[in-house]
Structures are given as C-alpha cells and as structure tokens.
Design a protein around this motif. Structure first.
Motif, PDB file in Angstrom:
ATOM      1  N   SER A 195      -0.600 -36.534  62.748  1.00 27.18           N
ATOM      2  CA  SER A 195       0.509 -35.842  63.417  1.00 27.18           C
ATOM      3  C   SER A 195       1.023 -36.648  64.607  1.00 27.18           C
ATOM      4  CB  SER A 195       0.053 -34.448  63.871  1.00 27.18           C
ATOM      5  OG  SER A 195      -0.993 -34.536  64.820  1.00 27.18           O
ATOM      6  N   THR A 196       0.099 -37.286  65.324  1.00 26.42           N
ATOM      7  CA  THR A 196       0.510 -38.135  66.445  1.00 26.42           C
ATOM      8  C   THR A 196       1.341 -39.323  65.954  1.00 26.42           C
ATOM      9  OG1 THR A 196      -1.510 -37.535  67.630  1.00 26.42           O
ATOM     10  CG2 THR A 196      -0.307 -39.466  68.416  1.00 26.42           C
ATOM     11  N   SER A 197       0.907 -39.927  64.844  1.00 23.04           N
ATOM     12  CA  SER A 197       1.645 -41.065  64.276  1.00 23.04           C
ATOM     13  C   SER A 197       3.046 -40.654  63.850  1.00 23.04           C
ATOM     14  CB  SER A 197       0.875 -41.635  63.081  1.00 23.04           C
ATOM     15  OG  SER A 197      -0.418 -42.055  63.455  1.00 23.04           O
ATOM     16  N   LEU A 198       3.160 -39.470  63.241  1.00 23.05           N
ATOM     17  CA  LEU A 198       4.472 -39.002  62.777  1.00 23.05           C
ATOM     18  C   LEU A 198       5.389 -38.654  63.945  1.00 23.05           C
ATOM     19  CD1 LEU A 198       3.476 -36.772  59.722  1.00 23.05           C
ATOM     20  CD2 LEU A 198       4.563 -39.018  59.698  1.00 23.05           C
ATOM     21  N   MET A 199       4.816 -38.156  65.036  1.00 21.46           N
ATOM     22  CA  MET A 199       5.619 -37.846  66.212  1.00 21.46           C
ATOM     23  C   MET A 199       6.136 -39.119  66.887  1.00 21.46           C
ATOM     24  SD  MET A 199       5.852 -34.531  66.699  1.00 21.46           S
ATOM     25  CE  MET A 199       5.026 -32.945  66.523  1.00 21.46           C
ATOM     26  N   LEU A 200       5.344 -40.197  66.805  1.00 18.83           N
ATOM     27  CA  LEU A 200       5.727 -41.455  67.436  1.00 18.83           C
ATOM     28  C   LEU A 200       6.611 -42.328  66.544  1.00 18.83           C
ATOM     29  CD1 LEU A 200       2.315 -42.463  69.100  1.00 18.83           C
ATOM     30  CD2 LEU A 200       4.336 -41.509  70.233  1.00 18.83           C
ATOM     31  N   PHE A 231      10.537 -36.201  60.407  1.00 20.95           N
ATOM     32  CA  PHE A 231       9.209 -36.646  60.845  1.00 20.95           C
ATOM     33  C   PHE A 231       8.657 -35.730  61.932  1.00 20.95           C
ATOM     34  CE2 PHE A 231      11.129 -40.381  58.946  1.00 20.95           C
ATOM     35  CZ  PHE A 231      10.081 -40.925  58.223  1.00 20.95           C
ATOM     36  N   TYR A 232       9.519 -35.263  62.818  1.00 21.24           N
ATOM     37  CA  TYR A 232       9.071 -34.308  63.837  1.00 21.24           C
ATOM     38  C   TYR A 232       8.585 -33.013  63.186  1.00 21.24           C
ATOM     39  CZ  TYR A 232      11.150 -37.276  67.452  1.00 21.24           C
ATOM     40  OH  TYR A 232      11.448 -38.324  68.290  1.00 21.24           O
ATOM     41  N   MET A 233       9.311 -32.560  62.170  1.00 21.14           N
ATOM     42  CA  MET A 233       8.915 -31.347  61.460  1.00 21.14           C
ATOM     43  C   MET A 233       7.545 -31.532  60.796  1.00 21.14           C
ATOM     44  SD  MET A 233       8.938 -30.642  57.872  1.00 21.14           S
ATOM     45  CE  MET A 233       8.448 -29.186  56.988  1.00 21.14           C
ATOM     46  N   ALA A 234       7.338 -32.702  60.154  1.00 22.27           N
ATOM     47  CA  ALA A 234       6.066 -32.968  59.481  1.00 22.27           C
ATOM     48  C   ALA A 234       4.924 -33.033  60.491  1.00 22.27           C
ATOM     49  CB  ALA A 234       6.159 -34.278  58.699  1.00 22.27           C
ATOM     50  N   ILE A 288       4.447 -50.852  62.270  1.00 22.80           N
ATOM     51  CA  ILE A 288       3.208 -50.488  62.973  1.00 22.80           C
ATOM     52  C   ILE A 288       2.932 -48.997  62.845  1.00 22.80           C
ATOM     53  CG2 ILE A 288       2.140 -50.293  65.252  1.00 22.80           C
ATOM     54  CD1 ILE A 288       3.555 -52.917  66.000  1.00 22.80           C
ATOM     55  N   PHE A 289       3.930 -48.157  63.112  1.00 25.96           N
ATOM     56  CA  PHE A 289       3.740 -46.712  63.013  1.00 25.96           C
ATOM     57  C   PHE A 289       3.497 -46.278  61.566  1.00 25.96           C
ATOM     58  CE2 PHE A 289       6.293 -46.565  67.095  1.00 25.96           C
ATOM     59  CZ  PHE A 289       5.193 -46.230  67.872  1.00 25.96           C
ATOM     60  N   THR A 290       4.160 -46.944  60.617  1.00 26.20           N
ATOM     61  CA  THR A 290       3.924 -46.664  59.197  1.00 26.20           C
ATOM     62  C   THR A 290       2.488 -46.994  58.817  1.00 26.20           C
ATOM     63  OG1 THR A 290       6.240 -47.104  58.631  1.00 26.20           O
ATOM     64  CG2 THR A 290       4.633 -47.215  56.841  1.00 26.20           C
ATOM     65  N   GLY A 291       1.989 -48.105  59.358  1.00 25.26           N
ATOM     66  CA  GLY A 291       0.608 -48.486  59.091  1.00 25.26           C
ATOM     67  C   GLY A 291      -0.379 -47.460  59.621  1.00 25.26           C
ATOM     68  N   PHE A 292      -0.138 -46.965  60.835  1.00 31.56           N
ATOM     69  CA  PHE A 292      -1.011 -45.931  61.397  1.00 31.56           C
ATOM     70  C   PHE A 292      -0.985 -44.672  60.524  1.00 31.56           C
ATOM     71  CE2 PHE A 292      -0.766 -48.211  65.569  1.00 31.56           C
ATOM     72  CZ  PHE A 292      -2.136 -48.330  65.750  1.00 31.56           C
ATOM     73  N   TYR A 293       0.223 -44.261  60.136  1.00 27.80           N
ATOM     74  CA  TYR A 293       0.334 -43.067  59.301  1.00 27.80           C
ATOM     75  C   TYR A 293      -0.403 -43.255  57.980  1.00 27.80           C
ATOM     76  CZ  TYR A 293       2.226 -40.058  55.680  1.00 27.80           C
ATOM     77  OH  TYR A 293       2.347 -39.207  54.612  1.00 27.80           O
ATOM     78  N   GLY A 294      -0.183 -44.390  57.305  1.00 29.03           N
ATOM     79  CA  GLY A 294      -0.820 -44.633  56.012  1.00 29.03           C
ATOM     80  C   GLY A 294      -2.331 -44.668  56.110  1.00 29.03           C
ATOM     81  N   PRO A 312       9.371 -41.844  64.840  1.00 23.53           N
ATOM     82  CA  PRO A 312      10.821 -41.857  65.086  1.00 23.53           C
ATOM     83  C   PRO A 312      11.246 -42.676  66.301  1.00 23.53           C
ATOM     84  CG  PRO A 312      10.070 -39.633  64.587  1.00 23.53           C
ATOM     85  CD  PRO A 312       8.855 -40.468  64.800  1.00 23.53           C
ATOM     86  N   LEU A 313      10.284 -43.041  67.171  1.00 26.27           N
ATOM     87  CA  LEU A 313      10.623 -43.851  68.334  1.00 26.27           C
ATOM     88  C   LEU A 313      10.878 -45.305  67.962  1.00 26.27           C
ATOM     89  CD1 LEU A 313       8.000 -42.471  70.900  1.00 26.27           C
ATOM     90  CD2 LEU A 313      10.387 -41.760  70.589  1.00 26.27           C
TER      91      LEU A 313
END
Length: 448
Positions: free
Chosen positions: A316-321, A398-401, A333-339, A323-324
């Motif tokens: 959830s933290t990765s998805l919130m970040l 992404f914020y919703m997810a 980088i953020f996609t990697g964290f999420y995956g 969109p930045l």
C-alpha cells in the motif's frame, strides 16, 4: 507413532509435487496473464468492438474463480490427481476448439468457458496438494510452486508473439493447447497423500487392542484425514470470514496497478519500448519476492499472518508513492517495490489460509476463498476506472488501490488478535484438564 505416520512428509516426494505444481501454475495462470497478446488479432478477425472481445478474458477469469469450489469438492470426493488431469484435458479442449474460430460466441464457450474451467480444475488442486505435503516447510513450498506463474509469464510473452507471427492466432491457440496437455503429466505425478495416511492409520488401529488409549488417538487422527463432503459451514467461522474479507479488499487492489501502469507511463511521455520493460521488471521482482519470502517464512522467525500484514502495508505504501513518479527511473523503482512486495504476499497468503482453517478443511476453504475473493476482482477494476474518469488522472487509481489495501490490513490485524485470544483461552482451559488425568501419557494429542 500413529500420529506421526499421518503427518505431512515435509520433503521427499513432496518436492516432486512442488515441481509439478510449479509447471501447472505456469501452464495455467501464466497463459491467462499473457492471453492479451491475442486480443487485437481476434478483434480484427471478427471485426468486433474491444468491449465485445474483452468478454473472452472476462469469462475465463469468472469461470476460473467460480469453478474453484467445484474443483475443491471434487478433490475432497476423489483425488487431486484426477482433478488436475481433468483440468488439463479441459484446458486443451478450450484451446483446440478455439482454433476453429467459428464466431465470437464460440470463442466465449471455448477459450472462455472451457479454458477457464480447465485452469480452475488444474490450479486449485495443484496449489492445494502442496499444502497437504508440507507443514513446517509449507510457506517455502507454496512460494516455489507459485513462482511458476512469474517464470512462465516472463517467457510466454515473446514466445506467444512468435507463435502468432509464424502460425497465426488460430495456429498459436492449437499449439498452446497442446503444450497445456503437459498439465495431465504433472497431474499424474501428484500422488495422493491422504489415502496413504488413512491406510496407515486404519492398519495401525486394527493392530491396537480395544480399550487402549492409542486406539482413541488413531480414531482422532483418522477423523482429521477423512473428509468426503465439502464444508460450506466455514462461512460461519469468524476467522475465515475475516480472512475472506481481506481477500476481497486485496483483490480489489491487486488488479488495478497492472491495468493502469502502462497508461500512466504513456501520460508521463515515456517511450513505448521503455514502457514494455516495466512489465518485465514487474515479473522479475515478483519472482524474487515469492522465493525470498518463502525462504524467510520457512525460518519461522515471524508468524505468517504478521509477515502477510507487513507485506500488505508495504504494498500500500508503494502504491501511494508510485503516482509521485515523474520519469522512467522513478516509475521503475516504485514498480519494482510494488512487484516485490506483491510477490511476498502471493508467497504466504495460501499458507496463512491453511493456518486459519487447519488442513482438514483446507480444500473446502481454498475453493470458498477463491469464490468470495473473485467479487473483489470484478468490482476493483471498474471502480478504479470510475475514479480515474472522475479525477481525469490515472494516479487516482493507484491511490484507490493503496487505500483499499490499508483497509484490508486492518482485517488481518483483527484476525491475528482473535487467534491470539483463542490461543490464550485454549491454554487456560487445558491446564485443569492435565491435572485431572491420572496418566499424562493418555492426554489427547493436539491436531496441528
């Protein structure tokens, strides 16, 4: 000694079952993941709207989830091996008949319905039997088995593209159907375990003199193995209900990022070739997350429900970040964290389900969990799409997810508190029982 005989082997032939499940995950879930490559080809062939063509995949996903309770009940009634083999034949039939390509309704019935039923009848018992073969190493075994989806998806993309270019979409469907026949081979390797344990338990019971305390233990062990009916009453257990609600909320979120990741990258002006690499990054880190989390869970340092809660919080933290991100590097980088954290979730969520309901009811629980969870998968993408339309920005999805995942973590925390309270209550209730027994050796065995 009889109780020991009925325990999962936690190794040995179980690793053959894990490899078989790894292959089944690849030949089912990975095929479903990469079927989008056929979308434009089928749409152009039948000259249909995109919404009309997309129903093929929608039917497949729907039947995949709706068929899970049926597959689980058949596993309970017959064997996992028989159901997996049936699933392989159904999956092949769906692709082979889809090769005819008569009309769009025909595609719904073949590559939609039959393929979805085949995937359901293969995936569900394959992931279930792994949990039956393992106890202490269950998290690691499930992680390795589930990693087949990532490994095959990474290679199926370019391979399916090559098949379509060489043989056309119809020929590619036929070849893929032939490849899916290997599911039957994997099913043959999934040797039934419960019947063997039951035979040992019943044999040892006949050798024990009547009236002996060990005879009672045998009967208790046998009752935990023998299950001939699907247990629908799980929906009355608070722990299962809490975990099912978590599954709904998580499914609402998990389908959103892959849907909006590519459009978001395009809106940032990222080149198409670089955008495609984001999906490759997602697959690689997902694979790594599953294996590393399975290895860590196998150390039993952290309780699996705690590990799952942490993974959900980090996703959830990765998805919130995410969109930045304003360029390719930050988005990657953020996609990697999420995956990565998504992979950790997939690695342990089945193990947590087994811990919640216990192995005697696991087959029934898996089918019900998938059925209930499917509602989140159906609601999530349209809801996210509505929010994106209202906001006029893909970041809103992404914020919703992320917000939905935060809510789902709350149900995991509640589940953990309920389990701890029950454990404390059981410990309190067992203390006076031990003092009243004249012979401690006759104290009933705990069913793990």
């Amino acid at each position: 000694m009889q109780a020991k005989d009925s325990n999962p082997p936690d190794g040995g032939y179980g690793w053959v079952v894990v490899v078989s499940a790894f292959m089944v995950m690849g030949l089912t879930a990975a095929v479903l993941k990469t079927f989008g490559l056929f979308f434009v080809e089928i749409q152009q062939h039948f000259d249909e709207l995109a919404s009309t063509t997309s129903w093929i995949t929608s039917v497949t996903i729907a039947i995949f989830h709706l068929g899970a309770p049926v597959a689980s009940s058949l596993c309970v009634r017959y064997t996992h091996r028989a159901v997996v083999i049936t699933g392989g034949l159904l999956a092949f039939s769906g692709m082979a008949l889809g090769f005819l390509g008569l009309n769009m309704v025909w595609m719904y019935a073949t590559t939609g319905f039959l393929q979805g039923l085949g995937i359901s009848f293969s995936w569900t018992p394959a992931i279930s039997i792994v949990s039956h073969y393992f106890s202490k190493k269950r998290a690691l075994a499930n992680a390795i088995a589930s990693a087949g989806e990532c490994a095959f998806a990474f290679t199926f993309g370019p391979f399916f593209q090559w098949l379509i270019s060489q043989y056309g979409w119809k020929g590619a469907l036929l070849i893929i159907g032939g490849i899916q026949l290997n599911i039957c081979v994997c099913g043959v390797l999934m040797r039934p375990l419960a019947s063997t344990c039951l035979l040992e338990a019943s044999h040892s019971e006949t050798e024990t003199p009547p009236g002996n305390g060990a005879s009672k233990i045998d009967k208790e062990d046998k009752s935990t193995i023998t299950h001939t009916t699907f247990n629908w009453m799980l929906v009355r257990q608070p722990e299962f209900v809490l975990y099912a609600i978590f599954g709904i909320l998580a499914a609402m979120s998990f389908f959103v990022p892959p849907l909006f990741l590519v459009p978001l990258s395009y809106s940032l002006g990222i080149d198409e070739s670089w955008t495609a690499s984001l999906l490759s990054i997602l697959a690689v880190v997902d694979f790594a997350g599953r294996l590393l989390c399975g290895w860590y869970a196998n150390l039993h340092i952290t309780k699996t429900v705690h590990l799952l809660t942490m993974a959900i919080t980090l996703i959830s933290t990765s998805l919130m970040l995410l969109p930045l991100a304003n360029n390719y590097l930050s988005l990657a980088i953020f996609t990697g964290f999420y995956g990565f954290f998504f992979g950790t979730t997939v690695a342990v969520h089945i193990t947590v389900l087994a811990d919640v309901v216990g192995m005697p009811d696991f087959d029934s629980a898996l089918g019900l969990f998938m059925l209930i969870r499917s509602t989140g998968g159906f609601v999530g993408p349209p809801l996210a799409g509505l929010i994106v339309d209202m906001a006029g920005d893909y970041r809103a999805g992404f914020y919703m997810a992320g917000a939905t995942l935060v809510l789902s973590a709350g149900f995991l925390v509640t589940l953990d508190q309920l389990q701890q309270r029950k454990e404390r209550g059981n410990q309190t209730n067992t203390k006076p029982e031990k003092s009243t027994l004249p012979y401690p050796s006759l104290h009933p065995l705990k069913v793990q």
